[in-house]
Design an enzyme around this catalytic site. Structure first.
Site, PDB file in Angstrom:
ATOM      1  N   GLY A   1      75.952  57.388  28.505  1.00 32.14           N
ATOM      2  CA  GLY A   1      77.091  56.164  27.936  1.00 32.14           C
ATOM      3  C   GLY A   1      78.502  56.653  28.144  1.00 32.14           C
ATOM      4  O   GLY A   1      78.690  58.014  27.945  1.00 32.14           O
ATOM      5  N   GLY A   2      79.259  55.949  28.592  1.00 33.96           N
ATOM      6  CA  GLY A   2      80.922  56.463  28.737  1.00 33.96           C
ATOM      7  C   GLY A   2      80.983  57.670  29.790  1.00 33.96           C
ATOM      8  O   GLY A   2      80.537  57.434  30.905  1.00 33.96           O
ATOM      9  N   ASP A   3      81.760  58.641  29.479  1.00 37.82           N
ATOM     10  CA  ASP A   3      82.136  59.455  30.178  1.00 37.82           C
ATOM     11  C   ASP A   3      80.968  60.647  29.909  1.00 37.82           C
ATOM     12  O   ASP A   3      80.373  60.801  28.656  1.00 37.82           O
ATOM     13  CB  ASP A   3      83.482  60.115  29.975  1.00 37.82           C
ATOM     14  CG  ASP A   3      83.560  61.338  30.764  1.00 37.82           C
ATOM     15  OD1 ASP A   3      83.848  61.371  31.935  1.00 37.82           O
ATOM     16  OD2 ASP A   3      83.697  62.460  30.492  1.00 37.82           O
TER      17      ASP A   3
ATOM     18  N   THR B   1      85.319  56.309  29.531  1.00 43.85           N
ATOM     19  CA  THR B   1      84.892  56.526  28.265  1.00 43.85           C
ATOM     20  C   THR B   1      85.243  55.304  27.436  1.00 43.85           C
ATOM     21  O   THR B   1      86.074  54.684  27.495  1.00 43.85           O
ATOM     22  CB  THR B   1      85.539  57.869  27.787  1.00 43.85           C
ATOM     23  OG1 THR B   1      85.114  57.795  26.227  1.00 43.85           O
ATOM     24  CG2 THR B   1      87.087  57.634  27.900  1.00 43.85           C
TER      25      THR B   1
ATOM     26  N   ASP C   1      69.918  56.809  28.552  1.00 47.10           N
ATOM     27  CA  ASP C   1      70.424  56.863  26.892  1.00 47.10           C
ATOM     28  C   ASP C   1      70.356  55.669  26.505  1.00 47.10           C
ATOM     29  O   ASP C   1      70.500  54.425  26.975  1.00 47.10           O
ATOM     30  CB  ASP C   1      71.965  57.392  26.981  1.00 47.10           C
ATOM     31  CG  ASP C   1      72.277  58.949  26.415  1.00 47.10           C
ATOM     32  OD1 ASP C   1      73.065  59.022  26.144  1.00 47.10           O
ATOM     33  OD2 ASP C   1      71.063  59.489  26.760  1.00 47.10           O
TER      34      ASP C   1
ATOM     35  N   PRO D   1      81.245  52.296  29.309  1.00 41.51           N
ATOM     36  CA  PRO D   1      81.105  51.916  27.988  1.00 41.51           C
ATOM     37  C   PRO D   1      80.141  50.916  27.753  1.00 41.51           C
ATOM     38  O   PRO D   1      79.716  50.599  26.547  1.00 41.51           O
ATOM     39  CB  PRO D   1      82.425  51.810  27.434  1.00 41.51           C
ATOM     40  CG  PRO D   1      83.064  51.104  28.813  1.00 41.51           C
ATOM     41  CD  PRO D   1      82.387  51.910  29.842  1.00 41.51           C
TER      42      PRO D   1
ATOM     43  N   MET E   1      81.853  57.933  16.794  1.00 43.51           N
ATOM     44  CA  MET E   1      80.661  58.241  15.886  1.00 43.51           C
ATOM     45  C   MET E   1      81.382  58.264  14.433  1.00 43.51           C
ATOM     46  O   MET E   1      80.996  59.046  13.660  1.00 43.51           O
ATOM     47  CB  MET E   1      80.383  59.389  16.327  1.00 43.51           C
ATOM     48  CG  MET E   1      79.811  59.656  17.602  1.00 43.51           C
ATOM     49  SD  MET E   1      79.037  61.179  18.055  1.00 43.51           S
ATOM     50  CE  MET E   1      80.447  62.234  18.464  1.00 43.51           C
TER      51      MET E   1
ATOM     52  N   LYS F   1      68.160  58.768  21.641  1.00 38.79           N
ATOM     53  CA  LYS F   1      67.506  59.295  20.405  1.00 38.79           C
ATOM     54  C   LYS F   1      67.378  58.091  19.490  1.00 38.79           C
ATOM     55  O   LYS F   1      66.587  58.008  18.659  1.00 38.79           O
ATOM     56  CB  LYS F   1      68.448  60.182  19.845  1.00 38.79           C
ATOM     57  CG  LYS F   1      68.311  61.645  20.725  1.00 38.79           C
ATOM     58  CD  LYS F   1      69.561  62.564  20.323  1.00 38.79           C
ATOM     59  CE  LYS F   1      69.654  63.664  21.516  1.00 38.79           C
ATOM     60  NZ  LYS F   1      71.099  64.245  21.194  1.00 38.79           N
TER      61      LYS F   1
HETATM   62  N1  SAH Z   1      80.226  59.699  26.048  1.00 39.20           N
HETATM   63  C1  SAH Z   1      80.650  58.531  25.337  1.00 39.20           C
HETATM   64  C2  SAH Z   1      80.569  58.660  23.802  1.00 39.20           C
HETATM   65  C3  SAH Z   1      79.299  59.358  23.360  1.00 39.20           C
HETATM   66  S1  SAH Z   1      79.239  59.650  21.561  1.00 39.20           S
HETATM   67  C4  SAH Z   1      81.768  58.142  25.933  1.00 39.20           C
HETATM   68  O1  SAH Z   1      82.452  58.615  26.628  1.00 39.20           O
HETATM   69  O2  SAH Z   1      81.949  56.715  25.450  1.00 39.20           O
HETATM   70  C5  SAH Z   1      78.609  57.896  20.970  1.00 39.20           C
HETATM   71  C6  SAH Z   1      79.947  57.069  20.407  1.00 39.20           C
HETATM   72  O3  SAH Z   1      80.652  56.669  21.261  1.00 39.20           O
HETATM   73  C7  SAH Z   1      79.379  56.144  19.530  1.00 39.20           C
HETATM   74  O4  SAH Z   1      79.117  56.538  18.191  1.00 39.20           O
HETATM   75  C8  SAH Z   1      80.620  55.272  19.495  1.00 39.20           C
HETATM   76  O5  SAH Z   1      81.692  55.775  18.709  1.00 39.20           O
HETATM   77  C9  SAH Z   1      81.106  55.432  21.031  1.00 39.20           C
HETATM   78  N2  SAH Z   1      80.681  54.481  21.805  1.00 39.20           N
HETATM   79  C10 SAH Z   1      80.172  54.364  23.125  1.00 39.20           C
HETATM   80  N3  SAH Z   1      79.944  53.241  23.461  1.00 39.20           N
HETATM   81  C11 SAH Z   1      80.703  52.381  22.939  1.00 39.20           C
HETATM   82  C12 SAH Z   1      81.032  50.948  23.025  1.00 39.20           C
HETATM   83  N4  SAH Z   1      80.429  50.168  23.687  1.00 39.20           N
HETATM   84  N5  SAH Z   1      81.879  50.219  21.930  1.00 39.20           N
HETATM   85  C13 SAH Z   1      82.084  51.361  20.982  1.00 39.20           C
HETATM   86  N6  SAH Z   1      82.002  52.232  20.723  1.00 39.20           N
HETATM   87  C14 SAH Z   1      81.129  53.036  21.566  1.00 39.20           C
END
Ligand code: SAH
Length: 515
Positions: free
Chosen positions: A102-104, A132, A48, A25, A181, A69
């Site tokens: 980002g995240g998962d 995530t 990303d 994250p 989001m 993007k």
């Molecule tokens: N694959 C990612 C999500 C991608 S969609 C995951 O698993 O985290 C993008 C959304 O993820 C953002 O609009 C927000 O809602 C959330 N997000 C990603 N990183 C974040 C962070 N550090 N803090 C808060 N929300 C985050």
């Protein structure tokens, strides 16, 4: 896998391979070990907006391409990203592509589509799941998404109406809702959740930039959260948690809580963006020190090291060191490159037995020590000027400076004035790195830029102008920065990374004071 020893191979197998990696994250510590390993092996990395660019330090060897993007001048569509992944994997004899997301990978990451594109093109791939934000951002805000007493289930949903749309009635049995989001449409989503039967007084919290030094949290209820978020000025990226578990933050708050946070967390660098402009391999030590003080580090290498342009001449010089009294080493890179070249010559440290070694400062001396060599001389105050003035050599003795093509004349002048003989050999080259548009944009957003050399200062001025608050590694770098046109320059009061971090902190504090 075939057994290479028994079967003759008709053609080299293609190296094409794609790792779809969840970057976590934001906190770089939340990348998985497998993710780090895949980055180390990568030839090309596509990253990303939400993948922390600090993670690129795991792949200094790779070509890096920003495909976020957000903030990208041209819009890259998902289809173009899918195609780019496949093309990059198939280029040359095949390449290892790391796709850092980002995240998962599979939680609203469109990783499924990228994997499908690989499958269709016949490019082998792996999935490296990531932490995530749906779970980690609440966790860093002290909110567990499940809890024996408060919640036995949770659902992750998108607030982007294009991506899913609202079917909130179906979620009525789920205890905790985590919305991704959804900051922009929070008013509407909250209203629809209430309409679908969720109590307006259900606790809710929104976490922006969770797990990073910029983490900010707003709390309220389903009825008030959109208003609270607007009041606090929170924007994307943010997750919103709705459910009784939000109450636990009162007792479990830790990361964004001054008393429980790391000791330096409240210092002048807390939450500040500090740009580190050293080469990627040289940057991580400084980045760690800055991060420990709560800074958000942007690594934007402005210089890179390259091989000497005339290896034959260098080898001729190194092979026979008879008559040389002192070797002068004025950077860590010089030590690294010296050993690389000795190895290429089939030699090792014993070849240096007959010469004395001078290091420009404690850091270079440490690089020597790591290779089992003790510097015979290190000036009390680090720097070429002091090395030249204080080197305990006799007039007429030969000094050999192994350095880059950019070495300044200061050391030479000081030594020649003292009647010493000075020779220089190009051991490596220092070249300007070409940061992409995205990196430059991040650089411009930094609160302070750290400069470790005059060449970095000049290159920064040429690339992005001089309207920066800078912290310089030492007086020579500071002079070079001023000469290049920088006016807001703070000099480190010592040769350590800590001193440079102190200078960055002072520079930030000075820039914040009204003049
Ligand atoms: N694959 C990612 C999500 C991608 S969609 C995951 O698993 O985290 C993008 C959304 O993820 C953002 O609009 C927000 O809602 C959330 N997000 C990603 N990183 C974040 C962070 N550090 N803090 C808060 N929300 C985050």
């Amino acid at each position: 896998m075939t057994d290479a020893a028994s079967a003759p191979q008709p053609a080299a197998p293609s190296r094409a391979f794609v790792s779809l990696i969840g970057a976590g994250p934001g906190d770089p510590g939340l990348l998985t070990l497998r993710g780090a390993e895949a980055l180390r092996q990568a030839d090309v990395v596509l990253f990303d907006y939400l993948a922390n660019p600090e993670l690129l330090r795991f792949c200094p060897q790779a070509q890096t391409i920003y495909v976020g993007k957000k903030g990208f001048s041209e819009y890259i569509s998902q289809e173009q990203i899918n195609a780019l992944i496949v093309t990059k994997a198939q280029e040359g004899g095949g390449q290892r592509v790391a796709r850092l997301k980002g995240g998962d990978v599979f939680v609203f990451g469109r990783g499924g589509e990228e994997a499908e594109a690989c499958a269709e093109a016949g490019v082998p791939f792996e999935i490296v799941p990531g932490v995530t934000s749906a779970v980690a951002a609440p966790a860093y805000a002290g909110i567990p998404v499940t809890h024996r007493e408060a919640a036995r289930s949770f659902a992750v949903l998108t607030g982007n109406t294009k991506e899913g749309g609202a079917h909130y009635e179906r979620l009525s049995g789920v205890d905790t809702l985590v919305l991704l989001m959804g900051v922009r449409n929070l008013d509407q989503i909250a209203a629809e959740l209430i309409q679908a039967g969720r109590a307006p007084e259900t606790p809710a919290a929104t976490v922006q930039w969770g797990t990073t030094p910029q983490q900010r949290v707003a709390t309220g209820t389903l009825a008030t959260i959109a208003h609270r978020v607007r009041e606090a000025g929170l924007e994307a990226p943010a997750v919103t948690v709705v459910g009784e578990v939000v109450r636990l933050r009162e007792t479990l708050r830790w990361f964004d809580h001054a008393e429980h946070a790391a000791p330096d967390f409240g210092g002048p660098l807390a939450g500040r963006r500090v740009a580190v402009t050293r080469t990627r391999d040289g940057a991580s030590g400084l980045s760690d020190v800055l991060r420990a003080r709560g800074a958000s580090v942007l690594e934007v290498p402005l210089i890179r090291f390259a091989e000497t342009g005339d290896e034959a001449a260098l080898h001729a010089r190194l092979r026979d060191l008879a008559g040389v009294g002192w070797l002068l080493l004025t950077s860590n890179q010089a030590v690294t490159a010296l050993f690389t070249q000795l190895e290429r010559l089939g030699l090792d440290a014993r070849h240096l037995a007959g010469v004395r070694l001078a290091a420009v400062g404690p850091s270079t001396a440490r690089s020597l020590a790591e290779r089992g060599l003790r510097a015979d001389f290190v000036p009390a105050t680090p720097g070429a000027r002091h090395l030249g003035a204080e080197l305990p050599a006799r007039p007429g003795e030969v000094t050999l400076h192994l350095t880059s093509q950019l070495a300044e004349d200061e050391l030479e002048r000081a030594l020649v004035t003292r009647g010493l003989r000075y020779e220089r050999a190009e051991l490596y080259r220092t070249e300007p790195a070409q940061p992409g548009e995205h990196a430059l944009a991040r650089l411009r957003g930094a609160d302070v830029v750290t400069l470790a050399s005059g060449s970095a200062a000049r290159h920064l001025a040429a690339l992005a102008g001089t309207d920066f608050v800078v912290a310089a590694m030492g007086p020579q770098t500071a002079d070079a920065a001023r000469e290049a046109g920088f006016t807001r320059v703070t000099v480190a009061q010592g040769a350590s990374l800590e001193a440079l971090a102190d200078a960055a902190a002072q520079a930030v504090a000075a820039a914040a004071r009204p003049t």
